[in-house]
Design a protein around this motif. Structure first.
Motif, PDB file in Angstrom:
ATOM      1  N   ASP A   1      -7.917  -4.086 -10.359  1.00  0.00           N
ATOM      2  CA  ASP A   1      -6.910  -3.346 -11.135  1.00  0.00           C
ATOM      3  C   ASP A   1      -6.074  -4.297 -11.986  1.00  0.00           C
ATOM      4  O   ASP A   1      -5.791  -4.022 -13.152  1.00  0.00           O
ATOM      5  CB  ASP A   1      -5.971  -2.560 -10.218  1.00  0.00           C
ATOM      6  CG  ASP A   1      -6.650  -1.411  -9.508  1.00  0.00           C
ATOM      7  OD1 ASP A   1      -7.646  -0.876 -10.035  1.00  0.00           O
ATOM      8  OD2 ASP A   1      -6.177  -1.040  -8.411  1.00  0.00           O
TER       9      ASP A   1
ATOM     10  N   THR B   1      -5.712  -3.222  -6.396  1.00  0.00           N
ATOM     11  CA  THR B   1      -6.743  -4.216  -6.107  1.00  0.00           C
ATOM     12  C   THR B   1      -6.685  -5.361  -7.116  1.00  0.00           C
ATOM     13  O   THR B   1      -6.039  -5.254  -8.159  1.00  0.00           O
ATOM     14  CB  THR B   1      -8.145  -3.569  -6.169  1.00  0.00           C
ATOM     15  OG1 THR B   1      -8.388  -3.164  -7.516  1.00  0.00           O
ATOM     16  CG2 THR B   1      -8.256  -2.377  -5.226  1.00  0.00           C
TER      17      THR B   1
ATOM     18  N   TYR C   1      -4.436  12.625   4.190  1.00  0.00           N
ATOM     19  CA  TYR C   1      -3.750  11.423   3.725  1.00  0.00           C
ATOM     20  C   TYR C   1      -4.771  10.369   3.331  1.00  0.00           C
ATOM     21  O   TYR C   1      -5.901  10.361   3.816  1.00  0.00           O
ATOM     22  CB  TYR C   1      -2.860  10.837   4.819  1.00  0.00           C
ATOM     23  CG  TYR C   1      -1.659  11.670   5.149  1.00  0.00           C
ATOM     24  CD1 TYR C   1      -0.577  11.754   4.273  1.00  0.00           C
ATOM     25  CD2 TYR C   1      -1.590  12.367   6.341  1.00  0.00           C
ATOM     26  CE1 TYR C   1       0.534  12.513   4.579  1.00  0.00           C
ATOM     27  CE2 TYR C   1      -0.477  13.123   6.661  1.00  0.00           C
ATOM     28  CZ  TYR C   1       0.581  13.196   5.788  1.00  0.00           C
ATOM     29  OH  TYR C   1       1.674  13.941   6.082  1.00  0.00           O
ATOM     30  N   SER C   2      -4.342   9.462   2.476  1.00  0.00           N
ATOM     31  CA  SER C   2      -5.166   8.295   2.150  1.00  0.00           C
ATOM     32  C   SER C   2      -4.236   7.144   1.789  1.00  0.00           C
ATOM     33  O   SER C   2      -3.044   7.343   1.553  1.00  0.00           O
ATOM     34  CB  SER C   2      -6.129   8.589   0.998  1.00  0.00           C
ATOM     35  OG  SER C   2      -5.420   8.916  -0.177  1.00  0.00           O
TER      36      SER C   2
ATOM     37  N   LYS D   1      -3.304  -2.172 -13.772  1.00  0.00           N
ATOM     38  CA  LYS D   1      -1.996  -2.264 -13.113  1.00  0.00           C
ATOM     39  C   LYS D   1      -1.419  -3.634 -13.438  1.00  0.00           C
ATOM     40  O   LYS D   1      -2.125  -4.642 -13.378  1.00  0.00           O
ATOM     41  CB  LYS D   1      -2.121  -2.140 -11.587  1.00  0.00           C
ATOM     42  CG  LYS D   1      -2.755  -0.866 -11.109  1.00  0.00           C
ATOM     43  CD  LYS D   1      -1.769   0.257 -11.132  1.00  0.00           C
ATOM     44  CE  LYS D   1      -2.430   1.509 -10.580  1.00  0.00           C
ATOM     45  NZ  LYS D   1      -1.585   2.628 -10.493  1.00  0.00           N
TER      46      LYS D   1
ATOM     47  N   TYR E   1      -3.275   0.491   7.883  1.00  0.00           N
ATOM     48  CA  TYR E   1      -4.023  -0.078   6.762  1.00  0.00           C
ATOM     49  C   TYR E   1      -4.099  -1.596   6.886  1.00  0.00           C
ATOM     50  O   TYR E   1      -5.163  -2.186   6.734  1.00  0.00           O
ATOM     51  CB  TYR E   1      -3.349   0.323   5.448  1.00  0.00           C
ATOM     52  CG  TYR E   1      -3.969  -0.290   4.227  1.00  0.00           C
ATOM     53  CD1 TYR E   1      -5.103   0.260   3.656  1.00  0.00           C
ATOM     54  CD2 TYR E   1      -3.418  -1.420   3.637  1.00  0.00           C
ATOM     55  CE1 TYR E   1      -5.680  -0.295   2.529  1.00  0.00           C
ATOM     56  CE2 TYR E   1      -3.985  -1.989   2.507  1.00  0.00           C
ATOM     57  CZ  TYR E   1      -5.120  -1.418   1.957  1.00  0.00           C
ATOM     58  OH  TYR E   1      -5.687  -1.985   0.849  1.00  0.00           O
TER      59      TYR E   1
ATOM     60  N   ARG F   1      -3.446   4.136  -0.849  1.00  0.00           N
ATOM     61  CA  ARG F   1      -3.703   3.725  -2.228  1.00  0.00           C
ATOM     62  C   ARG F   1      -3.160   2.305  -2.383  1.00  0.00           C
ATOM     63  O   ARG F   1      -1.958   2.076  -2.237  1.00  0.00           O
ATOM     64  CB  ARG F   1      -3.017   4.652  -3.210  1.00  0.00           C
ATOM     65  CG  ARG F   1      -3.371   4.307  -4.643  1.00  0.00           C
ATOM     66  CD  ARG F   1      -2.736   5.188  -5.668  1.00  0.00           C
ATOM     67  NE  ARG F   1      -2.530   6.553  -5.207  1.00  0.00           N
ATOM     68  CZ  ARG F   1      -1.809   7.448  -5.833  1.00  0.00           C
ATOM     69  NH1 ARG F   1      -1.222   7.157  -6.965  1.00  0.00           N
ATOM     70  NH2 ARG F   1      -1.654   8.653  -5.358  1.00  0.00           N
TER      71      ARG F   1
ATOM     72  N   VAL G   1      -0.560   8.367   0.422  1.00  0.00           N
ATOM     73  CA  VAL G   1      -0.551   9.536  -0.464  1.00  0.00           C
ATOM     74  C   VAL G   1      -1.268  10.694   0.217  1.00  0.00           C
ATOM     75  O   VAL G   1      -2.038  10.503   1.153  1.00  0.00           O
ATOM     76  CB  VAL G   1      -1.204   9.224  -1.828  1.00  0.00           C
ATOM     77  CG1 VAL G   1      -0.412   8.177  -2.590  1.00  0.00           C
ATOM     78  CG2 VAL G   1      -2.643   8.762  -1.654  1.00  0.00           C
TER      79      VAL G   1
ATOM     80  N   VAL H   1       0.841  -1.185   0.000  1.00  0.00           N
ATOM     81  CA  VAL H   1       0.000   0.000   0.000  1.00  0.00           C
ATOM     82  C   VAL H   1       0.888   1.251   0.000  1.00  0.00           C
ATOM     83  O   VAL H   1       2.002   1.233   0.521  1.00  0.00           O
ATOM     84  CB  VAL H   1      -0.953  -0.002   1.222  1.00  0.00           C
ATOM     85  CG1 VAL H   1      -0.185   0.173   2.523  1.00  0.00           C
ATOM     86  CG2 VAL H   1      -2.017   1.058   1.088  1.00  0.00           C
ATOM     87  N   GLU H   2       0.390   2.306  -0.614  1.00  0.00           N
ATOM     88  CA  GLU H   2       1.090   3.589  -0.620  1.00  0.00           C
ATOM     89  C   GLU H   2       0.311   4.582   0.242  1.00  0.00           C
ATOM     90  O   GLU H   2      -0.921   4.565   0.248  1.00  0.00           O
ATOM     91  CB  GLU H   2       1.150   4.173  -2.030  1.00  0.00           C
ATOM     92  CG  GLU H   2       2.020   3.448  -2.999  1.00  0.00           C
ATOM     93  CD  GLU H   2       1.964   4.131  -4.359  1.00  0.00           C
ATOM     94  OE1 GLU H   2       2.658   5.157  -4.530  1.00  0.00           O
ATOM     95  OE2 GLU H   2       1.210   3.639  -5.212  1.00  0.00           O
TER      96      GLU H   2
ATOM     97  N   LYS I   1       1.734   2.526   7.516  1.00  0.00           N
ATOM     98  CA  LYS I   1       1.110   1.519   6.647  1.00  0.00           C
ATOM     99  C   LYS I   1       0.478   0.409   7.474  1.00  0.00           C
ATOM    100  O   LYS I   1      -0.496  -0.212   7.049  1.00  0.00           O
ATOM    101  CB  LYS I   1       2.145   0.946   5.687  1.00  0.00           C
ATOM    102  CG  LYS I   1       2.610   1.942   4.656  1.00  0.00           C
ATOM    103  CD  LYS I   1       3.661   1.355   3.744  1.00  0.00           C
ATOM    104  CE  LYS I   1       4.123   2.376   2.727  1.00  0.00           C
ATOM    105  NZ  LYS I   1       5.142   1.837   1.827  1.00  0.00           N
TER     106      LYS I   1
END
Length: 160
Positions: free
Chosen positions: A131, A128, A122-123, A137, A110, A125, A26, A23-24, A107
């Motif tokens: 994706d 999935t 923040y969120s 992706k 999450y 990303r 962002v 996970v990122e 992280k």
């Protein structure tokens, strides 16, 4: 442990493992102050449930004295507010804040099934399954040469 949160975290870890995508984090801070209110603290990887655990944590790491117990969450863990949060939602001791604050959001939040405050800038990303299936992706196959190098190094370390 709260079922939905635990299952969400378990699914997130599974998906990250299978897709080999971490996970990122962002975005940027919106100065909402949500990260300083009703937070959980952990010691040695365990969320605090008792005030005596908090007192031990503060004895071992005095920088955590800024956090004050304010109640309990749904799972029975202690909730804390930061005593150094100003009325303007800014930290009054920003330069000396502990790693917990400097590294927000982690992280691990999450992967434990947690969420960020609603007003947080923040969120998380995450790639999935959808994706990858819809080819938005690419799938990242395992880097077996990196795994092999790591295992060889571990063997060398054992011999020395």
């Amino acid at each position: 442990m709260n079922g939905p949160v635990f299952l969400t975290g378990l699914f997130r870890r599974f998906r990250s493992f299978v897709l080999r995508r971490e996970v990122e984090v962002v975005g940027r801070c919106n100065r909402c102050g949500g990260c300083c209110r009703s937070i959980h603290l952990s010691d040695e990887g365990r969320w605090l449930r008792r005030v005596s655990q908090y007192e031990k944590l503060v004895a071992d790491a005095p920088e955590h004295a800024r956090f004050r117990p304010v109640g309990r969450g749904d799972q029975g863990f202690l909730l804390f507010d930061c005593a150094l949060l100003g009325d303007d939602n800014l930290c009054t001791a920003h330069e000396t804040r502990p790693a917990l604050c400097r590294n927000y959001p982690p992280k691990s939040l999450y992967y434990e099934g947690g969420r960020l405050p609603n007003d947080c800038g923040y969120s998380f990303r995450a790639v999935t399954f959808r994706d990858v299936l819809l080819r938005r992706k690419p799938f990242k196959p395992a880097d077996f040469s990196a795994v092999l190098r790591r295992e060889i190094q571990q063997e060398k370390d054992k011999q020395t």
